[in-house]
Design a protein around this motif. Structure first.
Motif, short mmCIF file in Angstrom:
data_model
loop_
_atom_site.label_atom_id
_atom_site.label_comp_id
_atom_site.label_asym_id
_atom_site.label_seq_id
_atom_site.Cartn_x
_atom_site.Cartn_y
_atom_site.Cartn_z
N MET A 1 30.18 43.95 33.86
CA MET A 1 30.70 42.60 33.63
C MET A 1 32.01 42.69 32.86
O MET A 1 32.18 43.51 31.98
N ILE A 2 32.95 41.82 33.20
CA ILE A 2 34.26 41.82 32.56
C ILE A 2 34.14 41.32 31.13
O ILE A 2 33.48 40.31 30.85
N GLU A 3 34.77 42.03 30.21
CA GLU A 3 34.75 41.62 28.80
C GLU A 3 35.78 40.53 28.59
O GLU A 3 36.92 40.62 29.04
N LYS A 4 35.39 39.48 27.89
CA LYS A 4 36.30 38.38 27.57
C LYS A 4 36.70 38.48 26.11
O LYS A 4 35.88 38.75 25.24
N ALA A 5 37.96 38.24 25.84
CA ALA A 5 38.43 38.24 24.46
C ALA A 5 38.03 36.94 23.79
O ALA A 5 38.31 35.86 24.30
N PRO A 6 37.38 36.99 22.63
CA PRO A 6 37.06 35.77 21.92
C PRO A 6 38.31 35.21 21.26
O PRO A 6 38.94 35.86 20.44
N THR A 7 38.71 34.00 21.65
CA THR A 7 39.95 33.44 21.12
C THR A 7 39.73 32.01 20.68
O THR A 7 38.78 31.33 21.10
N ALA A 8 40.65 31.53 19.86
CA ALA A 8 40.62 30.14 19.46
C ALA A 8 40.77 29.24 20.68
O ALA A 8 40.27 28.12 20.71
N HIS A 9 41.48 29.72 21.71
CA HIS A 9 41.71 28.93 22.91
C HIS A 9 40.41 28.65 23.65
O HIS A 9 40.32 27.70 24.41
N SER A 10 39.39 29.48 23.48
CA SER A 10 38.15 29.32 24.23
C SER A 10 37.08 28.58 23.42
O SER A 10 35.97 28.39 23.90
N ALA A 11 37.41 28.14 22.22
CA ALA A 11 36.38 27.63 21.32
C ALA A 11 35.84 26.27 21.75
O ALA A 11 34.65 26.01 21.59
N SER A 12 36.69 25.41 22.29
CA SER A 12 36.23 24.05 22.54
C SER A 12 37.07 23.35 23.60
O SER A 12 38.27 23.60 23.73
N SER A 13 36.41 22.46 24.33
CA SER A 13 37.10 21.59 25.29
C SER A 13 37.57 20.32 24.59
O SER A 13 38.32 19.53 25.17
N GLY A 14 37.07 20.13 23.37
CA GLY A 14 37.34 18.89 22.66
C GLY A 14 36.19 17.89 22.77
O GLY A 14 36.21 16.83 22.15
N ASP A 15 35.18 18.25 23.57
CA ASP A 15 34.03 17.37 23.79
C ASP A 15 32.76 18.21 23.60
O ASP A 15 32.51 19.13 24.38
N PRO A 16 31.95 17.90 22.58
CA PRO A 16 30.75 18.70 22.32
C PRO A 16 29.80 18.80 23.52
O PRO A 16 29.18 19.85 23.74
N THR A 17 29.69 17.75 24.30
CA THR A 17 28.81 17.78 25.47
C THR A 17 29.31 18.78 26.50
O THR A 17 28.53 19.57 27.06
N LEU A 18 30.61 18.78 26.73
CA LEU A 18 31.19 19.71 27.70
C LEU A 18 31.14 21.13 27.17
O LEU A 18 30.97 22.08 27.95
N ASP A 19 31.28 21.29 25.87
CA ASP A 19 31.16 22.62 25.28
C ASP A 19 29.76 23.19 25.50
O ASP A 19 29.60 24.38 25.78
N ARG A 20 28.74 22.32 25.39
CA ARG A 20 27.37 22.78 25.64
C ARG A 20 27.21 23.20 27.10
O ARG A 20 26.55 24.20 27.39
N ARG A 21 27.79 22.43 27.99
CA ARG A 21 27.73 22.80 29.41
C ARG A 21 28.40 24.16 29.66
O ARG A 21 27.88 24.97 30.43
N TYR A 22 29.52 24.36 29.00
CA TYR A 22 30.19 25.65 29.15
C TYR A 22 29.27 26.78 28.66
O TYR A 22 29.19 27.84 29.29
N GLY A 23 28.58 26.55 27.55
CA GLY A 23 27.65 27.54 27.04
C GLY A 23 26.53 27.84 28.03
O GLY A 23 26.13 28.99 28.22
N TRP A 24 26.03 26.79 28.71
CA TRP A 24 24.99 27.00 29.73
C TRP A 24 25.55 27.80 30.90
O TRP A 24 24.86 28.68 31.43
N ALA A 25 26.79 27.49 31.29
CA ALA A 25 27.41 28.20 32.40
C ALA A 25 27.61 29.68 32.06
O ALA A 25 27.35 30.56 32.89
N GLU A 26 28.03 29.92 30.84
CA GLU A 26 28.25 31.31 30.40
C GLU A 26 26.93 32.07 30.37
O GLU A 26 26.86 33.23 30.79
#
Length: 319
Positions: free
Chosen positions: A1-26
């Motif tokens: 699996m490709i390693e992703k760099a943890p960055t401030a840019h990936s922290a949030s979409s600005g919407d907690p609900t969408l951030d949770r969805r991103y977490g589910w997708a990941e």
């Protein structure tokens, strides 16, 4: 699996609900369900088109499904949203053949990746990956100097991409003035904390900078040695670095470096998101920069999943 760099840019979409969805997708992607990841991100991106991290993950999931064109489209969108490429989208595009490898260098991604890696860098590299580039480079330089009847001593040396200072520790006793640079501020902090036996700093000068920019700030013909230990695996086109290295070296000065190598032609980006350079490609650019090749050795400077990674150790002399 490709390693992703943890960055401030990936922290949030600005919407907690969408951030949770991103977490589910990941989580789905990590569990091997790329289709579920795509379906979740389709909904997420429909409401947050600006969500760069989601676009990057979307590309990885599409690639896993065999949809390279859709993956490339997603990664190009990453670059539109984040031209400074903190996610390494250029590397991914080159990896699937959608961008020339020589154009895929991403210093911002490398800097962010190694900022998060700095605390465990030394132990992980030397113990888990069996990293040995500094020792190999020192031995090669000492051998060449001995064979040429020249002292194994360098008045001024530059350590490009010095990281936490492993190369500096290996070569310090052979150098008068030793300067290092790295794109990662945290790596530089670790290198700055290291000392010689007498308690004085290991490096005489350290800079947070890309290696080509660092070299460009140095005077002509002011160095006797330039080192790049496992740094060029993060750069595609090396001609600018070669040209600047030649400029800062005095006549007869040495330039030593390691690369990952491959049996084909030119430059490629591997599954590990690192560049591999062909020997003939290197030789042509070194000669064009004004170097004479003294030694090219097949080496492995680290392991990946227990297997030796093929590479080259090269030492050249400024004409």
């Amino acid at each position: 699996m490709i390693e992703k760099a943890p960055t401030a840019h990936s922290a949030s979409s600005g919407d907690p609900t969408l951030d949770r969805r991103y977490g589910w997708a990941e989580a789905a992607f990590k569990e091997g369900d790329a289709q579920a990841c795509v379906e979740i991100l389709d909904q997420t991106l429909a409401q947050a088109y600006h969500f760069t991290a989601a676009w990057h993950l979307y590309g990885l999931a599409q690639e896993a499904l065999g949809h390279k064109e859709e993956a490339a489209t997603a990664w190009r969108q990453c670059l539109t949203l984040d031209p400074n490429d903190h996610f390494g989208a250029r590397l991914d595009l080159a990896r699937i053949g959608a961008m020339a490898a020589e154009d895929a260098t991403s210093e911002n991604f490398s800097g962010t990746l190694f900022d998060g890696y700095a605390e465990r860098f030394d132990s992980h590299l030397t113990q888990a990956l069996h990293y040995n580039a500094p020792d190999l480079m020192r031995a090669a330089l000492a051998r060449l100097c001995d064979n040429a009847g020249r002292p194994f001593r360098f008045a001024t040396a530059f350590d490009l991409g010095c990281g936490t200072g492993l190369m500096g520790e290996a070569i310090r006793d052979a150098c008068g003035f030793l300067a290092g640079c790295d794109v990662s501020p945290r790596m530089i902090e670790r290198a700055r904390a290291k000392t010689k036996g007498d308690g004085s700093p290991l490096y005489d000068k350290l800079a947070v900078a890309g290696l080509t920019a660092f070299l460009a700030s140095r005077p002509d013909a002011g160095a006797d040695l330039v080192l790049a230990a496992d740094v060029f695996v993060y750069l595609g086109e090396l001609a600018p670095a070669f040209a600047q290295s030649a400029r800062v070296l005095s006549r007869g000065g040495l330039f030593a470096f390691t690369v990952q190598s491959h049996e084909g032609e030119g430059v490629v980006v591997g599954a590990d998101r690192r560049f591999a350079h062909a020997e003939t490609w290197l030789q042509l650019r070194l000669e064009a920069a004004g170097f004479t090749v003294l030694a090219t050795e097949a080496v492995s400077t680290r392991q990946d999943r227990g297997a030796a990674v093929p590479g080259l150790l090269v030492v050249v002399e400024k004409r």
